[in-house]
Structures are given as structure tokens and as C-alpha cells.
Design an enzyme around this catalytic site. Structure first.
Site, PDB file in Angstrom:
ATOM      1  N   LYS A 190      12.775  50.809  46.955  1.00 46.83           N
ATOM      2  CA  LYS A 190      12.389  52.219  46.820  1.00 46.83           C
ATOM      3  C   LYS A 190      13.615  53.123  46.742  1.00 46.83           C
ATOM      4  CE  LYS A 190       9.779  51.974  50.516  1.00 46.83           C
ATOM      5  NZ  LYS A 190       9.772  50.504  50.730  1.00 46.83           N
ATOM      6  N   THR A 191      14.564  52.895  47.640  1.00 49.11           N
ATOM      7  CA  THR A 191      15.786  53.706  47.618  1.00 49.11           C
ATOM      8  C   THR A 191      16.595  53.435  46.356  1.00 49.11           C
ATOM      9  OG1 THR A 191      15.877  53.709  50.041  1.00 49.11           O
ATOM     10  CG2 THR A 191      17.911  54.238  48.857  1.00 49.11           C
ATOM     11  N   ASP A 211      13.496  59.913  52.368  1.00 52.46           N
ATOM     12  CA  ASP A 211      13.040  58.616  52.861  1.00 52.46           C
ATOM     13  C   ASP A 211      12.120  58.835  54.062  1.00 52.46           C
ATOM     14  OD1 ASP A 211      12.815  55.897  52.936  1.00 52.46           O
ATOM     15  OD2 ASP A 211      14.765  55.525  53.847  1.00 52.46           O
ATOM     16  N   THR A 240       6.850  53.552  53.697  1.00 52.35           N
ATOM     17  CA  THR A 240       6.260  52.228  53.895  1.00 52.35           C
ATOM     18  C   THR A 240       4.804  52.345  54.326  1.00 52.35           C
ATOM     19  OG1 THR A 240       7.069  52.226  56.176  1.00 52.35           O
ATOM     20  CG2 THR A 240       8.458  51.166  54.523  1.00 52.35           C
ATOM     21  N   ARG A 279      15.945  42.689  49.702  1.00 52.27           N
ATOM     22  CA  ARG A 279      16.854  42.974  50.817  1.00 52.27           C
ATOM     23  C   ARG A 279      17.058  41.741  51.681  1.00 52.27           C
ATOM     24  NH1 ARG A 279      15.027  47.779  54.306  1.00 52.27           N
ATOM     25  NH2 ARG A 279      15.768  48.940  52.494  1.00 52.27           N
TER      26      ARG A 279
END
Length: 340
Positions: A68-69, A113, A162, A221
């Protein structure tokens, strides 16, 4: 592209952040996976550039670690815009939000975020900012109170979360582009690890890349974190190259099993089986029994366990599936499952 950080990322130390940034793709062409989202973003970005307008506001949601980032940075890069980065919890009062918004230049990207954790009183100020590019600020209080309207430059707000279910309906409806990121397939993860190993200048065997990809829980990640740790094993216990043998040694030492489940995943499954007869049991009870935060259970561990079929969520609580019992090598009880 100018990047401005309005807060440190408390989840990563400086070295970890530099490592993560070094592996982060910088364009949509380099971003593997999430094909439908990427194709749509290409269209939306090109259309906005053609009209010389700001891109419509974007909501990116899904489990942690899926990009997402990264996508937010890529969007800003593709738009040739500056990006300002913050998070929901640190926007404490309307003045904080006003300061952020009034410093945005035309076409800038504001990335928030954990937007689901933004204060609801502040959230209301976002509505007019997102729709009409203006914000009303109350000055003073009591009889002398007055409202000042501030005009904003057109901007693009990208929110990442999330837990999209915690967003209020009015805020969610103001995001014209709504994209949910899904877990990655093994073959896509393999492409990512091959790219990452080249960037890190770490040779890796094909079967080792395949094995790591299968054990990465569908999450880039986690994949890159495993690569980093296995690289250490390759340097100390091997000859610098990541082979399948070194990979097996490292994954065993890291308590990552053949399904990609780590120590906490297995602890959750075993706890429900041994302490609560396989369920149903509430998530708060599971969190207490496992000495973990409820939010961490729900956001980090549970989504993958449910998707892979190890546990299931019912109206009465979480229960362990037959696959979950099989994974733990525990016989499945023959109880009546009428109400599951």
C-alpha cells in the site's frame, strides 16, 4: 519528486527502513502483482495527466505488507508530484490537519497511513477538503468565535488501511478510487525475490527462490525480510550464495514451517485446539491466551490463517478447521458441527 515525512515510522529502525526503501519499486512497470489494480491506476493516472487535473482520491486497503505504501509513492512518482507522508494517529487536532493541507501545492499527494485511526472530529474537516478543496477553521471560542474558510490547492489524498471496515461511510464514499490488495501468488513472489536479490547483489538458486516464495505468506514484506535473514545464514554458514540447503537451515532456525506459518501462527492454532477444544472462541480470549494484542491477531495473523483454511470465523467465534488439525498433527474430533 519531493518526499516529506511528517513522522517517523515507529515500526522500523533506520537500517530496516533503508533496506526496505532499497527494494521498493519506483514505477508501475516494476510493481509485480496486483495486476488489476495496476492496470486501472495506469488508466486513471494518464487520464488525470491528460486533463491536467489532480488524480481522484485513492483508498488502498488490505493486510499489512502487500504494498500500500509502495503504491502510494509510485502514484506520486507517476504523477510527477510531491508527496507528503503522515499517519492517522498523529493528526491530533484540526490545526494539524490545516497545516498539512495548506502547505500542499497544486497536484501534490498527501498520504495518510492507518487512516482508520484518524480522530472522528478531525475526519469531518476532511470532507470539504476532499470534495471542494476548502477547509473551515473555527477561530477562538465563545461569543467571539468565528469561522474562517481557507481555499486549498487541488490535491490527491491517498489513504491506506488494514481495516477498511473501521472507516466511516462518509469518509469511505469520498474516495473515488477504492482498491483492495490481495495476497500474492508464489510465482509473483518468486519474481520479486529474484529482483530483490539482484538489487542486494546476493546470488540465489532457483529452487531456493521457489522455497522462500512458498513460505512468505503471500506477502512481499515478509518475503524480503526472509531474504535478508537467509542472506545472513548464507554469509556465515555458507559461501555467500543462497542455496536450497542454506534456505532450509535458515527457515528451520527462524521457525517458519512449510506452510509459511511462524511460531505465533502455530501458537494461535494450538491454543484454540488445546485450551478451547478447537473453538468456537472469541478473538479477545485468543489474544489473552497467546499474550498478544487483539489488533495484531486480527490484522497480522488471522487473515492469512483464514485464507489458507486453518481457522474459520463463525458467529460464535473462531474455530479450527480439519486442515488446521492436520497441520498440527492432532486428530480431528468427531463432534457435531451443526452450529459452526
Amino acid at each position: 519528486m519531493r518526499e516529506e515525512y511528517l513522522q517517523p515510522n515507529n515500526n522500523l529502525n533506520k537500517k530496516d527502513k533503508e533496506f526496505e526503501n532499497s527494494l521498493r519499486p519506483s514505477s508501475l512497470l516494476e510493481f509485480y502483482g496486483q495486476d488489476k489494480i495496476v492496470e486501472n491506476l495506469k488508466v486513471f493516472i494518464e487520464a488525470a495527466k491528460k486533463r491536467k487535473e489532480s488524480l481522484d482520491h485513492v483508498l488502498l486497503h488490505g493486510p499489512p505488507g502487500l504494498g500500500k505504501t509502495t503504491l502510494s509513492y509510485i502514484i506520486a512518482e507517476e504523477l510527477k508530484s510531491n508527496i507528503r507522508v503522515t499517519s492517522g494517529p498523529i493528526i491530533d487536532k484540526p490545526g494539524d490537519l490545516a497545516g498539512l493541507l495548506t502547505n500542499l501545492e497544486k497536484g501534490d499527494v498527501l498520504f495518510i497511513d492507518e487512516i482508520h485511526r484518524i480522530n472522528h472530529s478531525i475526519e469531518e474537516y476532511l470532507y470539504s477538503a476532499m470534495e471542494d478543496f476548502k477547509i473551515d477553521i473555527m477561530i477562538d471560542s465563545g461569543p467571539s468565535a468565528k469561522t474562517v474558510q481557507i481555499q486549498l490547492n487541488p490535491f490527491t489524498l491517498i489513504g491506506a488501511t488494514t481495516r477498511s471496515g473501521l472507516l466511516s461511510a462518509p469518509l469511505r464514499s469520498r474516495f473515488s478510487i477504492n482498491s483492495r490488495l490481495e495476497y500474492y501468488k508464489s510465482h509473483v513472489l518468486k519474481k520479486i525475490i529474484e529482483r530483490s536479490s539482484k538489487i542486494l547483489n546476493v546470488p540465489i538458486d532457483d529452487d531456493a527462490a521457489t522455497e522462500i516464495s512458498k513460505r512468505s505468506r503471500g506477502t512481499p514484506r515478509i518475503l524480503n525480510n526472509l531474504l535478508r535473514r537467509i542472506r545472513d545464514f548464507a554469509e556465515i554458514k555458507g559461501k555467500g550464495k543462497i542455496t536450497n540447503e542454506i534456505t532450509q537451515i535458515a527457515l528451520k532456525a527462524l521457525n517458519v514451517d512449510h506452510n509459511g506459518l511462524d511460531e505465533m501462527d502455530n501458537k494461535i492454532i494450538r491454543t484454540i485446539i488445546e485450551k478451547f477444544s478447537g473453538g468456537p472462541v472469541g478473538v479477545k480470549t485468543i489474544a489473552t491466551a497467546c499474550s498478544e494484542e487483539v489488533g495484531t491477531i486480527e490484522e497480522v495473523y488471522e487473515p492469512y490463517l483464514i485464507q489458507e483454511g486453518f481457522i474459520k470465523r463463525t458467529n460464535r467465534g473462531r474455530t479450527i478447521t480439519e486442515l488446521g488439525y492436520k497441520h498440527m498433527k492432532i486428530p480431528h474430533p468427531k463432534n457435531n458441527t451443526l452450529f459452526d
